[in-house]
Each structure stands twice: as structure tokens, then as C-alpha cells.
Design a protein around this motif. Structure first.
Motif, PDB file in Angstrom:
ATOM      1  N   MET A 120       0.825  -1.191   0.000  1.00 20.55           N
ATOM      2  CA  MET A 120       0.000   0.000   0.000  1.00 20.55           C
ATOM      3  C   MET A 120       0.872   1.260   0.000  1.00 20.55           C
ATOM      4  SD  MET A 120      -2.829  -1.536  -0.256  1.00 20.55           S
ATOM      5  CE  MET A 120      -3.926  -0.161  -0.288  1.00 20.55           C
ATOM      6  N   VAL A 121       2.071   1.112  -0.460  1.00 20.49           N
ATOM      7  CA  VAL A 121       3.002   2.225  -0.545  1.00 20.49           C
ATOM      8  C   VAL A 121       2.426   3.305  -1.446  1.00 20.49           C
ATOM      9  CG1 VAL A 121       4.906   2.435  -2.207  1.00 20.49           C
ATOM     10  CG2 VAL A 121       5.333   1.549   0.029  1.00 20.49           C
ATOM     11  N   GLY A 122       2.587   4.552  -1.087  1.00 18.97           N
ATOM     12  CA  GLY A 122       2.148   5.675  -1.905  1.00 18.97           C
ATOM     13  C   GLY A 122       0.793   6.237  -1.532  1.00 18.97           C
ATOM     14  N   THR A 123      -0.015   5.464  -0.853  1.00 16.35           N
ATOM     15  CA  THR A 123      -1.373   5.918  -0.571  1.00 16.35           C
ATOM     16  C   THR A 123      -1.421   7.041   0.456  1.00 16.35           C
ATOM     17  OG1 THR A 123      -3.637   5.172  -0.161  1.00 16.35           O
ATOM     18  CG2 THR A 123      -1.924   4.221   1.231  1.00 16.35           C
ATOM     19  N   ASN A 124      -0.368   7.190   1.260  1.00 15.09           N
ATOM     20  CA  ASN A 124      -0.343   8.253   2.259  1.00 15.09           C
ATOM     21  C   ASN A 124       0.411   9.497   1.790  1.00 15.09           C
ATOM     22  OD1 ASN A 124      -1.887   6.879   4.177  1.00 15.09           O
ATOM     23  ND2 ASN A 124      -0.084   5.756   4.879  1.00 15.09           N
ATOM     24  N   ASN A 125       0.942   9.477   0.581  1.00 16.45           N
ATOM     25  CA  ASN A 125       1.673  10.619   0.043  1.00 16.45           C
ATOM     26  C   ASN A 125       0.708  11.582  -0.641  1.00 16.45           C
ATOM     27  OD1 ASN A 125       3.471   8.063  -0.118  1.00 16.45           O
ATOM     28  ND2 ASN A 125       4.875   9.792   0.062  1.00 16.45           N
ATOM     29  N   THR A 126      -0.324  11.977   0.059  1.00 12.23           N
ATOM     30  CA  THR A 126      -1.406  12.742  -0.549  1.00 12.23           C
ATOM     31  C   THR A 126      -0.994  14.154  -0.966  1.00 12.23           C
ATOM     32  OG1 THR A 126      -2.191  13.403   1.638  1.00 12.23           O
ATOM     33  CG2 THR A 126      -3.179  11.437   0.662  1.00 12.23           C
ATOM     34  N   ALA A 127       0.050  14.704  -0.387  1.00 16.27           N
ATOM     35  CA  ALA A 127       0.479  16.065  -0.737  1.00 16.27           C
ATOM     36  C   ALA A 127       1.393  16.091  -1.957  1.00 16.27           C
ATOM     37  CB  ALA A 127       1.184  16.718   0.443  1.00 16.27           C
ATOM     38  N   ASP A 128       1.898  14.915  -2.375  1.00 17.33           N
ATOM     39  CA  ASP A 128       2.838  14.852  -3.487  1.00 17.33           C
ATOM     40  C   ASP A 128       2.115  14.778  -4.831  1.00 17.33           C
ATOM     41  OD1 ASP A 128       5.078  14.876  -1.795  1.00 17.33           O
ATOM     42  OD2 ASP A 128       4.939  12.716  -1.490  1.00 17.33           O
ATOM     43  N   SER A 129       2.836  15.103  -5.881  1.00 14.19           N
ATOM     44  CA  SER A 129       2.284  15.026  -7.233  1.00 14.19           C
ATOM     45  C   SER A 129       2.214  13.559  -7.674  1.00 14.19           C
ATOM     46  CB  SER A 129       3.170  15.795  -8.212  1.00 14.19           C
ATOM     47  OG  SER A 129       4.397  15.101  -8.401  1.00 14.19           O
ATOM     48  N   PRO A 130       1.368  13.242  -8.647  1.00 12.93           N
ATOM     49  CA  PRO A 130       1.325  11.870  -9.164  1.00 12.93           C
ATOM     50  C   PRO A 130       2.694  11.384  -9.648  1.00 12.93           C
ATOM     51  CG  PRO A 130      -0.616  13.047  -9.897  1.00 12.93           C
ATOM     52  CD  PRO A 130       0.292  14.063  -9.227  1.00 12.93           C
ATOM     53  N   ASP A 131       3.447  12.257 -10.334  1.00 11.95           N
ATOM     54  CA  ASP A 131       4.785  11.864 -10.799  1.00 11.95           C
ATOM     55  C   ASP A 131       5.696  11.509  -9.631  1.00 11.95           C
ATOM     56  OD1 ASP A 131       4.655  12.090 -13.652  1.00 11.95           O
ATOM     57  OD2 ASP A 131       4.612  14.272 -13.415  1.00 11.95           O
ATOM     58  N   HIS A 132       5.668  12.325  -8.596  1.00  9.15           N
ATOM     59  CA  HIS A 132       6.521  12.098  -7.434  1.00  9.15           C
ATOM     60  C   HIS A 132       6.136  10.794  -6.728  1.00  9.15           C
ATOM     61  CE1 HIS A 132       8.384  13.788  -3.500  1.00  9.15           C
ATOM     62  NE2 HIS A 132       9.210  13.013  -4.131  1.00  9.15           N
ATOM     63  N   ILE A 133       4.855  10.546  -6.580  1.00  8.22           N
ATOM     64  CA  ILE A 133       4.398   9.313  -5.928  1.00  8.22           C
ATOM     65  C   ILE A 133       4.829   8.101  -6.748  1.00  8.22           C
ATOM     66  CG2 ILE A 133       2.382   7.969  -5.204  1.00  8.22           C
ATOM     67  CD1 ILE A 133       0.949  10.703  -4.727  1.00  8.22           C
ATOM     68  N   ALA A 134       4.583   8.130  -8.061  1.00  8.74           N
ATOM     69  CA  ALA A 134       4.958   7.005  -8.925  1.00  8.74           C
ATOM     70  C   ALA A 134       6.464   6.779  -8.899  1.00  8.74           C
ATOM     71  CB  ALA A 134       4.473   7.246 -10.347  1.00  8.74           C
TER      72      ALA A 134
ATOM     73  N   GLU B 169      11.167   3.743  -7.150  1.00  6.79           N
ATOM     74  CA  GLU B 169      12.478   3.760  -6.487  1.00  6.79           C
ATOM     75  C   GLU B 169      12.545   2.644  -5.442  1.00  6.79           C
ATOM     76  OE1 GLU B 169      16.298   4.528  -5.936  1.00  6.79           O
ATOM     77  OE2 GLU B 169      15.070   5.442  -7.486  1.00  6.79           O
ATOM     78  N   LEU B 170      11.462   2.421  -4.729  1.00  5.86           N
ATOM     79  CA  LEU B 170      11.419   1.309  -3.771  1.00  5.86           C
ATOM     80  C   LEU B 170      11.526  -0.035  -4.490  1.00  5.86           C
ATOM     81  CD1 LEU B 170       8.676   2.592  -1.327  1.00  5.86           C
ATOM     82  CD2 LEU B 170      11.120   2.367  -0.864  1.00  5.86           C
ATOM     83  N   VAL B 171      10.862  -0.158  -5.629  1.00 13.29           N
ATOM     84  CA  VAL B 171      10.975  -1.379  -6.435  1.00 13.29           C
ATOM     85  C   VAL B 171      12.425  -1.590  -6.848  1.00 13.29           C
ATOM     86  CG1 VAL B 171      10.383  -2.398  -8.674  1.00 13.29           C
ATOM     87  CG2 VAL B 171       8.588  -1.368  -7.252  1.00 13.29           C
ATOM     88  N   ASN B 172      13.088  -0.521  -7.319  1.00 15.27           N
ATOM     89  CA  ASN B 172      14.494  -0.623  -7.723  1.00 15.27           C
ATOM     90  C   ASN B 172      15.386  -1.026  -6.555  1.00 15.27           C
ATOM     91  OD1 ASN B 172      13.921   0.086 -10.382  1.00 15.27           O
ATOM     92  ND2 ASN B 172      14.250   2.253  -9.998  1.00 15.27           N
ATOM     93  N   LEU B 173      15.111  -0.498  -5.366  1.00 21.27           N
ATOM     94  CA  LEU B 173      15.894  -0.842  -4.185  1.00 21.27           C
ATOM     95  C   LEU B 173      15.754  -2.325  -3.859  1.00 21.27           C
ATOM     96  CD1 LEU B 173      17.659   0.069  -1.775  1.00 21.27           C
ATOM     97  CD2 LEU B 173      15.513   0.533  -0.558  1.00 21.27           C
ATOM     98  N   VAL B 174      14.534  -2.831  -3.873  1.00 15.86           N
ATOM     99  CA  VAL B 174      14.318  -4.258  -3.611  1.00 15.86           C
ATOM    100  C   VAL B 174      15.044  -5.088  -4.662  1.00 15.86           C
ATOM    101  CG1 VAL B 174      12.588  -6.100  -3.565  1.00 15.86           C
ATOM    102  CG2 VAL B 174      12.137  -3.947  -2.380  1.00 15.86           C
ATOM    103  N   GLN B 175      14.922  -4.706  -5.927  1.00 13.56           N
ATOM    104  CA  GLN B 175      15.580  -5.464  -6.992  1.00 13.56           C
ATOM    105  C   GLN B 175      17.095  -5.420  -6.888  1.00 13.56           C
ATOM    106  OE1 GLN B 175      13.585  -3.633 -10.356  1.00 13.56           O
ATOM    107  NE2 GLN B 175      12.342  -5.473 -10.646  1.00 13.56           N
ATOM    108  N   SER B 176      17.655  -4.319  -6.400  1.00 18.05           N
ATOM    109  CA  SER B 176      19.106  -4.242  -6.256  1.00 18.05           C
ATOM    110  C   SER B 176      19.597  -5.151  -5.129  1.00 18.05           C
ATOM    111  CB  SER B 176      19.559  -2.806  -6.023  1.00 18.05           C
ATOM    112  OG  SER B 176      19.216  -2.359  -4.724  1.00 18.05           O
ATOM    113  N   LYS B 177      18.794  -5.297  -4.093  1.00 19.79           N
ATOM    114  CA  LYS B 177      19.187  -6.145  -2.961  1.00 19.79           C
ATOM    115  C   LYS B 177      18.800  -7.603  -3.170  1.00 19.79           C
ATOM    116  CE  LYS B 177      19.499  -2.532   0.403  1.00 19.79           C
ATOM    117  NZ  LYS B 177      20.931  -2.447   0.512  1.00 19.79           N
ATOM    118  N   LEU B 178      17.738  -7.847  -3.920  1.00 21.98           N
ATOM    119  CA  LEU B 178      17.244  -9.202  -4.189  1.00 21.98           C
ATOM    120  C   LEU B 178      16.971  -9.327  -5.691  1.00 21.98           C
ATOM    121  CD1 LEU B 178      14.730  -9.319  -1.222  1.00 21.98           C
ATOM    122  CD2 LEU B 178      16.887 -10.566  -1.352  1.00 21.98           C
ATOM    123  N   PRO B 179      18.028  -9.455  -6.498  1.00 18.83           N
ATOM    124  CA  PRO B 179      17.866  -9.398  -7.949  1.00 18.83           C
ATOM    125  C   PRO B 179      16.994 -10.516  -8.536  1.00 18.83           C
ATOM    126  CG  PRO B 179      20.116  -9.955  -7.369  1.00 18.83           C
ATOM    127  CD  PRO B 179      19.425  -9.607  -6.100  1.00 18.83           C
TER     128      PRO B 179
END
Length: 135
Positions: free
Chosen positions: A1-15, A20-30
């Protein structure tokens, strides 16, 4: 449910933050397989947050589809017709407080996730899936 609480951010920033979190997980667990769920509406009636989250979802869909050749990631889109009535209302039977899912809502939203997990497990039956294994 990541991103649902970032209500003040723009859609681009949230996406971008979600990816970026997906990339972090993939870098640690390829070898990981990531199941990314689209953001759900909040509030009983259609409102600006619905529109913002729909925009985030469109951006995520586009960005994930562009990178799908190199990443093990599945973007799950919900059948919004199951969650939103014709009057642009979400059901209290699916979102008990119009934010958090009820049991029936969770079954609708996470059913596709369960299907993917079952499929992945059946495809990898008998394989050693420990984090140290490389493909």
C-alpha cells in the motif's frame, strides 16, 4: 500500500517514489519477483485523491510496461467496477471506513496476488528458491 499516504505529493513524485522502492528491492534481491498493486480510491465519493491516485496508476502502468523486459515485476490493476458503483461511490462492505479494506474488499483486491503466488510456486516446484541461488 506504498504511496497511498503521500497525498500532498504530485502523481509523478508518488509514482517515482514507488518505483524507487521497487528498484531498491531489486538491487538487494535481484531474483525477486515483485507484485505491485495499483493505488485504491479513498473516501466514499469520487474526490481529488481518487483522480490523483488514478493518475499515479496510469504512470505506474506505463513505466512498468516500459521496463518489463528487464524486470520481474507484475503490475496488478483492479477491476474498479467491483469496487466503485455507477454513482462513483465505494462500498462500505469493501472499505469499512472508505480507506481500509474489509474482508470482502481484501478478497477482491488480493485475489489476483494469490493467483500469481500460486502460479509462481507451481512453476518453481522443486527448485531451490533460496536468496543465494542465481539464475
Amino acid at each position: 500500500m506504498v504511496g497511498t499516504n503521500n497525498t500532498a505529493d504530485s502523481p509523478d513524485h508518488i509514482a517515482d517514489g514507488i518505483l524507487e522502492l521497487v528498484n531498491l528491492v531489486q538491487s538487494k534481491l535481484p531474483n525477486s519477483y515483485i507484485v505491485l498493486l495499483e493505488l485504491l480510491p479513498r473516501g466514499q465519493r469520487r474526490n481529488p485523491l481518487w483522480e490523483k491516485f488514478f493518475a499515479v496508476n496510469a504512470l505506474l502502468k506505463e513505466k512498468v510496461s516500459r521496463s518489463s523486459g528487464k524486470a520481474r515485476i507484475e503490475f496488478i490493476q483492479h477491476d474498479m467496477a467491483e469496487l466503485i458503483s455507477d454513482e462513483s461511490l465505494i462500498s462500505a462492505s469493501d472499505f469499512f471506513d472508505f480507506l481500509r479494506l474489509s474482508e470482502s474488499g481484501a478478497r477482491k483486491v488480493f485475489g489476483p496476488v494469490s493467483d500469481i503466488i500460486v502460479q509462481l510456486l507451481s512453476e518453481n516446484e522443486g527448485k531451490d528458491l533460496s536468496p543465494t541461488q542465481t539464475e
